[in-house]
Design an enzyme around this catalytic site. Structure first.
Site, mmCIF file in Angstrom:
data_model
loop_
_atom_site.group_PDB
_atom_site.id
_atom_site.type_symbol
_atom_site.label_atom_id
_atom_site.label_comp_id
_atom_site.label_asym_id
_atom_site.label_seq_id
_atom_site.Cartn_x
_atom_site.Cartn_y
_atom_site.Cartn_z
ATOM 1 N N ASP A 198 0.477 -1.806 -0.001
ATOM 2 C CA ASP A 198 -0.046 0.032 -0.117
ATOM 3 C C ASP A 198 0.444 1.153 0.221
ATOM 4 O O ASP A 198 1.291 2.257 1.126
ATOM 5 C CB ASP A 198 -0.910 0.037 0.843
ATOM 6 C CG ASP A 198 -1.312 -1.317 1.150
ATOM 7 O OD1 ASP A 198 -2.145 -2.426 0.847
ATOM 8 O OD2 ASP A 198 -1.658 -1.382 2.509
ATOM 9 N N GLU A 221 -11.407 -0.475 -3.472
ATOM 10 C CA GLU A 221 -10.530 0.119 -1.972
ATOM 11 C C GLU A 221 -9.336 0.624 -2.734
ATOM 12 O O GLU A 221 -9.042 0.827 -3.835
ATOM 13 C CB GLU A 221 -9.939 -0.717 -1.153
ATOM 14 C CG GLU A 221 -9.084 -1.936 -1.584
ATOM 15 C CD GLU A 221 -8.340 -3.454 -1.371
ATOM 16 O OE1 GLU A 221 -8.884 -3.361 0.504
ATOM 17 O OE2 GLU A 221 -7.621 -3.933 -0.992
ATOM 18 N N HIS A 255 -3.150 -0.911 -4.742
ATOM 19 C CA HIS A 255 -3.262 -0.053 -4.205
ATOM 20 C C HIS A 255 -2.161 1.006 -3.901
ATOM 21 O O HIS A 255 -0.878 1.193 -3.119
ATOM 22 C CB HIS A 255 -2.925 -0.963 -2.484
ATOM 23 C CG HIS A 255 -3.212 -0.123 -1.740
ATOM 24 N ND1 HIS A 255 -4.272 -0.103 -0.679
ATOM 25 C CD2 HIS A 255 -3.180 1.809 -1.540
ATOM 26 C CE1 HIS A 255 -4.495 0.830 -0.440
ATOM 27 N NE2 HIS A 255 -4.350 1.899 -0.318
ATOM 28 N N ARG A 279 4.288 -8.061 0.233
ATOM 29 C CA ARG A 279 4.110 -6.921 -1.061
ATOM 30 C C ARG A 279 5.578 -6.614 -1.207
ATOM 31 O O ARG A 279 6.664 -5.824 0.320
ATOM 32 C CB ARG A 279 2.546 -6.939 -1.228
ATOM 33 C CG ARG A 279 1.807 -8.055 -0.985
ATOM 34 C CD ARG A 279 0.694 -7.174 -1.075
ATOM 35 N NE ARG A 279 0.224 -6.682 0.503
ATOM 36 C CZ ARG A 279 -0.604 -6.049 0.717
ATOM 37 N NH1 ARG A 279 -1.775 -5.728 0.374
ATOM 38 N NH2 ARG A 279 -0.844 -5.907 2.022
#
Ligand SMILES: *[C@@H]1O[C@H](CO)[C@@H](O)[C@H](O)[C@H]1NC(C)=O
Length: 324
Positions: free
Chosen positions: A30, A197, A261, A291
């Protein structure tokens, strides 16, 4: 011969200084990045009670710096922090769970404020941003300015995961409840689960876009879609147009899975648009701290929409942002 070698070496070192390769940071989901006064500032999910920022003068240099802690909360599981410069201060938006909460559904959105215009803080807590009219999980806060009006963007958990938008007087003062913005409708938004999202603002040529992440983050099919503000009332979802096709997704050829994201930033000289996003190098790597953050330049099509291309392969050197 020796001279030639030295020359080559210098050239190699010289040209390498402004190159970078993905990933730009490991264990950094993110991601959100800004270039400000000579430095890149990268902030990402930590899954802990602390938020860190990686600071470097080149994109490639981010790999070698530590994640300096700039903010600590009395809570847990921080996700999706972002820093936004508004009226001379940085606002650190993030979602987290309270200190004594268990399980899913405990995230709420919050904001902290920097003491000065230094992105490294220190930061002071300012406000809880969850809508008091509902007791549901709210996550992935971001901030968008449309026609000089300010809005919080976020994602909300229900029978599906949707996007919302909320009017704000300033980054820590809402002026109304949250309004529905988007729910998954296309098949590509429903892989694994029905998810919208990570809404992120993108401005270009007087047009206002929200780029968002769709499908379940633990699948390789996590990806980006785009919607555009096409009306007069940002709080009315019918005044937004969601485009029918995703704009950024997995590349089997480049071994990049679940890219999403994201955030956007400008090159140091302001001439280039760049995207920062997270992705996996294996199909089954899931949705956790494994990630990594990645970045790449993008361009614009004749229709005025961004062209992100394919996610770049890992460990391949590319030219860094213009003006480094
Ligand atoms: C949203 O916009 C549509 C189209 O302009 C309009 O018909 C509708 O009344 C609006 N809804 C609200 C709640 O303002």
């Amino acid at each position: 011969m020796f001279k030639l070698l030295t020359c080559f070496l210098l050239l190699w070192v010289g040209s390498n200084a402004d190159k970078y390769a993905n990933p730009i940071a490991l264990a950094a989901p993110d991601p959100w990045m800004q270039y400000y006064n000579g430095y890149y500032y990268l902030v990402a999910t930590t899954w802990t009670n602390e938020i860190g920022i990686r600071k470097a003068s080149t994109l490639g240099g981010l790999k070698d710096v530590e994640n300096t802690i700039v903010y600590t909360i009395d809570g847990r599981v921080i996700w999706a922090p972002e820093i936004h410069l508004i009226d001379g201060r940085w606002y650190l938006f993030y979602c987290a769970c309270g200190p004594n909460t268990e399980g899913n559904g405990c995230h709420r959105n919050h904001v902290a404020q920097s003491a000065s215009d230094d992105p490294m803080g220190p930061y002071t807590f300012m406000a809880d941003l969850d809508d008091p009219n509902t007791d549901v999980e709210e996550l992935d806060p971001s901030y968008i300015i449309i026609n000089d009006n300010q809005y919080l963007l976020g994602s909300v958990m229900g029978s599906t995961q949707d996007l919302y938008i909320r009017p704000m007087v300033n980054p820590y003062t809402p002026s109304g409840p949250k309004y529905f913005l988007s729910t998954p409708t296309y098949d590509w938004e429903k892989q694994g689960w029905t998810v919208n999202e990570g809404p992120e603002p993108l401005y270009h040529d007087g047009r206002v876009f929200v780029v968002f992440s769709a499908s379940l983050c633990s699948t390789p099919n996590y990806k980006l879609g785009i919607m555009e503000f096409v009306g007069t009332d940002p709080l009315n979802s019918t005044h937004w147009h969601k485009y029918a096709d995703p704009v950024f997704q997995r590349s089997n050829e480049n071994h990049v899975y679940g890219p999403g994201h994201n955030g956007f930033f400008k090159s140091p000289d302001g001439t280039e648009d760049w995207i920062v996003y997270h992705a996996n190098s294996e199909e089954s790597q899931g949705c956790d701290m494994g990630r990594s953050s990645r970045a790449q330049k993008f361009t614009w099509g004749e229709d005025g929409l961004p062209l992100f291309g394919l996610p770049e392969a890992a460990d391949v050197s590319y030219e860094g942002p213009s003006g480094e």
